[in-house]
Design a protein around this motif. Sequence first.
Motif, mmCIF file in Angstrom:
data_model
loop_
_atom_site.group_PDB
_atom_site.id
_atom_site.type_symbol
_atom_site.label_atom_id
_atom_site.label_comp_id
_atom_site.label_asym_id
_atom_site.label_seq_id
_atom_site.Cartn_x
_atom_site.Cartn_y
_atom_site.Cartn_z
ATOM 1 N N LEU A 226 0.800 -1.226 0.000
ATOM 2 C CA LEU A 226 0.000 0.000 0.000
ATOM 3 C C LEU A 226 0.834 1.278 0.000
ATOM 4 O O LEU A 226 0.303 2.363 -0.200
ATOM 5 C CB LEU A 226 -0.924 0.011 1.225
ATOM 6 N N PRO A 228 2.951 2.952 -1.969
ATOM 7 C CA PRO A 228 2.855 3.965 -3.036
ATOM 8 C C PRO A 228 1.544 4.730 -2.985
ATOM 9 O O PRO A 228 1.507 5.950 -3.163
ATOM 10 C CB PRO A 228 2.939 3.131 -4.320
ATOM 11 N N TRP A 229 0.488 3.968 -2.704
ATOM 12 C CA TRP A 229 -0.826 4.596 -2.664
ATOM 13 C C TRP A 229 -0.906 5.614 -1.517
ATOM 14 O O TRP A 229 -1.375 6.746 -1.705
ATOM 15 C CB TRP A 229 -1.884 3.502 -2.473
ATOM 16 N N LEU A 230 -0.381 5.213 -0.351
ATOM 17 C CA LEU A 230 -0.431 6.125 0.808
ATOM 18 C C LEU A 230 0.398 7.373 0.540
ATOM 19 O O LEU A 230 -0.028 8.492 0.822
ATOM 20 C CB LEU A 230 0.093 5.404 2.060
ATOM 21 N N LYS A 232 1.126 8.651 -2.277
ATOM 22 C CA LYS A 232 0.445 9.481 -3.263
ATOM 23 C C LYS A 232 -0.671 10.287 -2.613
ATOM 24 O O LYS A 232 -0.856 11.479 -2.888
ATOM 25 C CB LYS A 232 -0.117 8.581 -4.360
ATOM 26 N N LEU A 233 -1.375 9.595 -1.715
ATOM 27 C CA LEU A 233 -2.460 10.269 -0.993
ATOM 28 C C LEU A 233 -1.916 11.468 -0.214
ATOM 29 O O LEU A 233 -2.455 12.572 -0.258
ATOM 30 C CB LEU A 233 -3.103 9.268 -0.030
ATOM 31 N N TYR A 234 -0.795 11.222 0.460
ATOM 32 C CA TYR A 234 -0.184 12.286 1.258
ATOM 33 C C TYR A 234 0.231 13.450 0.359
ATOM 34 O O TYR A 234 -0.049 14.615 0.645
ATOM 35 C CB TYR A 234 1.031 11.707 1.982
ATOM 36 N N THR A 236 -0.918 14.257 -2.563
ATOM 37 C CA THR A 236 -2.080 14.959 -3.102
ATOM 38 C C THR A 236 -2.589 15.971 -2.094
ATOM 39 O O THR A 236 -2.923 17.103 -2.447
ATOM 40 C CB THR A 236 -3.191 13.956 -3.441
#
Lengths: 446, 218
Positions: A226, A228-230, A232-234, A236
């Motif tokens: 997870l 990369p997704w986290l 990226k979320l941060y 964004t």
Amino acid sequence: MTTPARDPVPHRPPLRRAVGTPIAGVCLGLSRHLGISVPVVRVAFILLTLAGGVGLLLYCWLWVFAPTEKEPTGTAGGRGLSGPALADQEPRPQDNLAGGSSARLRRTLDTLTSSPEILLGGVLVSVGALMLAQLLGVGIDWRLVVVPAVALGGVLLTWSQWDRIYSAQEPPASGQRRAALWQVSLGACLVLVAMLIIAGGVVGPGELIAGITVGGILLAGLALVLAPWLIKLYRTSQVERERAAAEAERADIAAHLHDSVLQTLAMIQKQKSDPSEVERLARGQERQLRAWLYRQNAQATGTLKDQILAVAAELEEQHAVPVEVIAVGHSHQSQHEPLVAAAREAILNAVRHAGPASVYVESTDIEDAVFVRDRGPGFDPHAIAEDRMGVRESIIGRMNRSGGRATIRSGPAGTEVQLIMPLTPRQTGHPPADPVPPHDSERQQQ
Amino acid sequence: MNPPRRIVIVDDHRIFRAGLRAELGGSVDVIGEASTVDEAADLIRQVLPEVVLLDVHMPGGTGGGGAEVVKRCRDVLEKVKFLALSVSDEASDVVSVIRAGARGYVTKTIGTEELLAAVETVAEGDAVFSPRLAGFVLDAFGASGLVDNVRDEELDRLSAREVEVMRLIARGYTYREIASELFISIKTVETHVSKVLRKLQLSSRHELTRWAEQRRIV
């Protein structure tokens, strides 16, 4: 009184948690949403809690899923809603409180249930009652009481912190941030301890350790997937925040432009038949805008540079002739009166008799110098009449009296007035009077 | 007489481009205009003008503005000279575009005659310093020029003569006036200025960039 219940299609405000309540604002929000008075909702929750903890679960569930009033919804921006979405609904629960003995009862309930102290007292009293019961011989499994309580405490600690993070408009101070971090970690530890105790009740200590290891490995794997997704979320959210800041700055600039530039442009359109006035307006506005754009961090410190700039701006304004000022270095002296006065006189002469002037201010370790140059027809400095007080007295005399010197060079290609003010030995030994400019240290490193 | 210089105007304001074209019209040959970084880079590499009049701030590319255009045309810098033309007083703007490889920096309020002279100078391969840019160089490298404990490389300081030239430019002297003031030829003045430009571009002083960020020319 038409009650909302009788309305064929009851208009319910959206379910959003209230702000500024002791715990999470779930009860108040729910009461607004359902149109029931707050104390009733609270009592219902307490009763449900006593009935095997259902109330607590429901409370937590609503806490997680109902947004607070301050959290922006997706459409809030489009509607232009910036304030609390439910501000106008405030008095509604109070309507139901009016009149009768039931109202008094409700008010009592309200005071009883709205205070966190009383709630805490209730909890303590029930703990005491449990202890008493044990003393009297009733067998109580404390694990059933303590473990959920510890977990609940942890959850309360962490969740209340999340709410605060979202409601904060500006970034918190570092001290606050550390306190928040401590609070979240403490809450997480409490929950973890509670989990371990529960797990310890199910399996033996050896298996528990093995289980924790396996769980840890699984978590690490999950995190890896997870990550990369986290991240990226941060990112964004970072970008979002920066965009908001940029937007605020843009609004600030737009306001400034409206106040100054647009007004000037309007004036220029009105004055278009008068070229000199148009030029004066344009120059003045340009200077003002430049000062605002490029010098907003520089406070007016009364340095030599600032004083010369002010003088140049004033004369430029008065005579509608451009005066360009270039300044190098920072003066080591604190008193610039004679130099600035002489420079003013020189610039005045230039703009009066010769047109555009350029001023060069240079401060070194040994002297402050001001050069005023114009491209006028020039004059013979030696032929200045005795009564021309301007040049002889205000420039040369003034500089000589205060220990400096003034030279005037004039020719067909223009005139240059050189004003030089040496640093007095007393002052050279001292540190600069101005706040130390960043490049002074660099210069010493060379 | 030489044929008129072939120039390209890069600016994101159409009105300014039109005004500049009208202003320079008869004396130079404007062979192209561009309004974004990508457009400019493509156009310049395609038509290879002698001089590019380059705005510092413009949209497109990776947001690097004029400096990015120069960087993208690095391989044709021998043939194409860049003259930065800006309203900005921001020291970091000046430094970025000069360090990218522009041969000069003048403000948009410059007079037509001076601008034509600047185009000519740049086309000849020399550097154009406005008084403001000269003041900036003096401020960045130290105005006294009398460096006692020389520790840095040759590139990181100005010679006494170069300081003198810079100082005269800052005082509003033309190259011709500087030459007669210092009893040297105009060509020598131009050589000094070009040397200073090279130092400004190649100096490894990391302070230079930081300095420019902290400071604003006014």
